[in-house]
Every structure is written in C-alpha cells, then in structure tokens.
Motif scaffolding. Structure first.
Motif, PDB file in Angstrom:
ATOM      1  N   ILE A 101       0.844  -1.196   0.000  1.00 35.78           N
ATOM      2  CA  ILE A 101       0.000   0.000   0.000  1.00 35.78           C
ATOM      3  C   ILE A 101       0.886   1.256   0.000  1.00 35.78           C
ATOM      4  O   ILE A 101       0.631   2.201  -0.746  1.00 35.78           O
ATOM      5  CB  ILE A 101      -0.934   0.014   1.229  1.00 35.78           C
ATOM      6  N   ALA A 102       1.916   1.237   0.826  1.00 33.54           N
ATOM      7  CA  ALA A 102       2.800   2.400   0.932  1.00 33.54           C
ATOM      8  C   ALA A 102       3.532   2.681  -0.374  1.00 33.54           C
ATOM      9  O   ALA A 102       3.916   3.817  -0.640  1.00 33.54           O
ATOM     10  CB  ALA A 102       3.801   2.196   2.066  1.00 33.54           C
ATOM     11  N   GLN A 103       3.701   1.651  -1.207  1.00 37.54           N
ATOM     12  CA  GLN A 103       4.414   1.824  -2.474  1.00 37.54           C
ATOM     13  C   GLN A 103       3.508   2.303  -3.610  1.00 37.54           C
ATOM     14  O   GLN A 103       4.001   2.568  -4.703  1.00 37.54           O
ATOM     15  CB  GLN A 103       5.082   0.515  -2.887  1.00 37.54           C
ATOM     16  N   LEU A 149      10.625  -3.610  12.825  1.00 35.13           N
ATOM     17  CA  LEU A 149      11.428  -3.729  11.608  1.00 35.13           C
ATOM     18  C   LEU A 149      10.562  -3.555  10.363  1.00 35.13           C
ATOM     19  O   LEU A 149      10.920  -2.829   9.440  1.00 35.13           O
ATOM     20  CB  LEU A 149      12.140  -5.081  11.573  1.00 35.13           C
ATOM     21  N   VAL A 150       9.412  -4.200  10.350  1.00 35.49           N
ATOM     22  CA  VAL A 150       8.518  -4.088   9.195  1.00 35.49           C
ATOM     23  C   VAL A 150       7.932  -2.673   9.111  1.00 35.49           C
ATOM     24  O   VAL A 150       7.754  -2.139   8.016  1.00 35.49           O
ATOM     25  CB  VAL A 150       7.417  -5.169   9.244  1.00 35.49           C
ATOM     26  N   CYS A 151       7.678  -2.052  10.250  1.00 37.79           N
ATOM     27  CA  CYS A 151       7.211  -0.655  10.235  1.00 37.79           C
ATOM     28  C   CYS A 151       8.269   0.267   9.625  1.00 37.79           C
ATOM     29  O   CYS A 151       7.935   1.242   8.948  1.00 37.79           O
ATOM     30  CB  CYS A 151       6.834  -0.195  11.638  1.00 37.79           C
ATOM     31  N   ILE A 152       9.534  -0.054   9.838  1.00 39.01           N
ATOM     32  CA  ILE A 152      10.615   0.713   9.198  1.00 39.01           C
ATOM     33  C   ILE A 152      10.541   0.527   7.685  1.00 39.01           C
ATOM     34  O   ILE A 152      10.739   1.481   6.922  1.00 39.01           O
ATOM     35  CB  ILE A 152      11.997   0.295   9.755  1.00 39.01           C
ATOM     36  N   ALA A 157       9.154   2.768   2.413  1.00 36.88           N
ATOM     37  CA  ALA A 157       8.361   2.798   1.183  1.00 36.88           C
ATOM     38  C   ALA A 157       7.615   4.125   1.058  1.00 36.88           C
ATOM     39  O   ALA A 157       7.534   4.710  -0.031  1.00 36.88           O
ATOM     40  CB  ALA A 157       7.375   1.630   1.158  1.00 36.88           C
ATOM     41  N   LEU A 158       7.082   4.613   2.181  1.00 41.27           N
ATOM     42  CA  LEU A 158       6.410   5.922   2.162  1.00 41.27           C
ATOM     43  C   LEU A 158       7.390   7.041   1.834  1.00 41.27           C
ATOM     44  O   LEU A 158       7.053   7.982   1.114  1.00 41.27           O
ATOM     45  CB  LEU A 158       5.732   6.191   3.506  1.00 41.27           C
ATOM     46  N   PHE A 163       9.443  11.016  -1.949  1.00 38.04           N
ATOM     47  CA  PHE A 163      10.515  11.560  -2.795  1.00 38.04           C
ATOM     48  C   PHE A 163      10.061  11.635  -4.248  1.00 38.04           C
ATOM     49  O   PHE A 163      10.285  12.634  -4.928  1.00 38.04           O
ATOM     50  CB  PHE A 163      11.786  10.711  -2.696  1.00 38.04           C
ATOM     51  N   PHE A 164       9.427  10.554  -4.734  1.00 36.60           N
ATOM     52  CA  PHE A 164       8.932  10.560  -6.116  1.00 36.60           C
ATOM     53  C   PHE A 164       7.901  11.668  -6.307  1.00 36.60           C
ATOM     54  O   PHE A 164       7.950  12.414  -7.286  1.00 36.60           O
ATOM     55  CB  PHE A 164       8.303   9.207  -6.485  1.00 36.60           C
TER      56      PHE A 164
END
Length: 191
Positions: A101-103, A149-152, A157-158, A163-164
C-alpha cells in the motif's frame, strides 16, 4: 546494494534463525499477493503515457489509485488467509503487505521511465533505500521487535513515494490526486 548486503549479514547474525525465519515467512507470504497491486500496470501505464502525453497527470493518478486499491485488497486477502493458515504470524504478514500500500504512489516512477529520466529514478530509489537500510541497522543495534522492523520498511516505502511525488511536483508543477475514473477504467481494461 552494498547497504543491503550489510543489512542482510547483520540481520542474519543479530536476529537469529528463528526470528529471521519468521520474517522471511511473512515477507514471502505478503509477496504472494503483491500481484494484486500491479496487474501489468507498469507496462500499460508507460504505453498509455507514450500514446497520450497530454494525459500524463490523469494516467499517473489512475495508476496510483489502482495500485492503492490493489494494495488494500492484497493486505486484506493475505491477512485473512494467514489467519486461517498460521494465525501466530498474522500481525507480521499484515504489516508486510502494508508495504505494498505504501508503495502505491511509486507509480509516479512510470512517468520517469516513459520519459527516460532514469537518473532521477535511480537517485530517488538509492536515497530512499540507504535511509531505510540505515534505520534497519539502528533497529538491529537496539534489538526491537520484528513488527518495528517491518514498520521501518513501511516508512521507507512511504519515504521513497514521497521523494517521487515531491520530485514530480517540482519538475512538472502538476498537482496529483485528481482522479479521472474513465482513465482508471481504461487502464484496468488493458491490464
């Protein structure tokens, strides 16, 4: 890439086999559902951008929306299926699929690929990955939970998506998030 190898070696050593196995399982489980956010969308979006340059903003918005909805569907499906198969892993799998989702806003990279502005694409991706890997190395030093770790990863990804979006906004001076449902239907029909 060097940062990724360093992170892999450190994570194997510091997490141990059991925690690393749990993380690998959750990531693999989540990746099985990542196709729901793509559907061949990258190729179709680049083709549509080549045919309809003047609709770039609408096409990118549609691609982001499709990826977002697909990521939400992937998260729900993976979480439910994981709950049935391995309920003890459900939280970690749910978090891993949230990276999809974040991607979703990374669909902006299709515009860079279409116009062959690949140096920006590579620079943004490398910068985001370096920041994420450094944050993970700090995480490993403190020995926090796998969920952290997964939250990182989600934050990374966010960050890359941000940045994009910012680079696109500054370059093109076009505000995104104006959804044209006809373009969404067209992209879905062709995927």
């Amino acid at each position: 890439m060097v940062f990724g190898v360093v992170y892999l070696v450190l994570s194997l050593k510091l997490l141990g086999t059991e925690l690393y196995g749990q993380l690998s399982y959750a990531i693999s489980f989540a990746l099985m559902f990542s196709f729901l956010s793509d559907f061949g969308l990258q190729q179709i979006t680049i083709r549509e951008l080549a045919k309809n340059d003047w609709l770039e903003k609408e096409i990118l918005n549609a691609a982001i929306m499709i990826r977002l909805i697909g990521g939400i569907a992937a998260t729900i499906l993976a979480t439910v299926l994981c709950y049935v198969i391995t309920p003890e892993q459900v939280h970690l799998v749910a978090l891993c699929t949230m990276v999809i989702i974040a991607q979703a806003p990374c669909a902006i990279r299709f515009a860079y690929e279409h116009s062959l502005r690949l140096s920006r694409l590579v620079l943004i991706a490398i910068l985001g990955n370096i920041i994420t890997v450094l944050a993970k190395v700090v995480y490993l030093a403190f020995g926090l939970s796998l969920n952290v770790l997964v939250c990182i990863d989600i934050a990374g990804a966010l960050l890359v998506s941000l940045f994009f979006a910012l680079t696109y906004q500054l370059e093109i001076k076009a505000f995104l998030l104006n959804i044209n449902l006809a373009v969404v239907r067209h992209l879905l029909k062709n995927s």
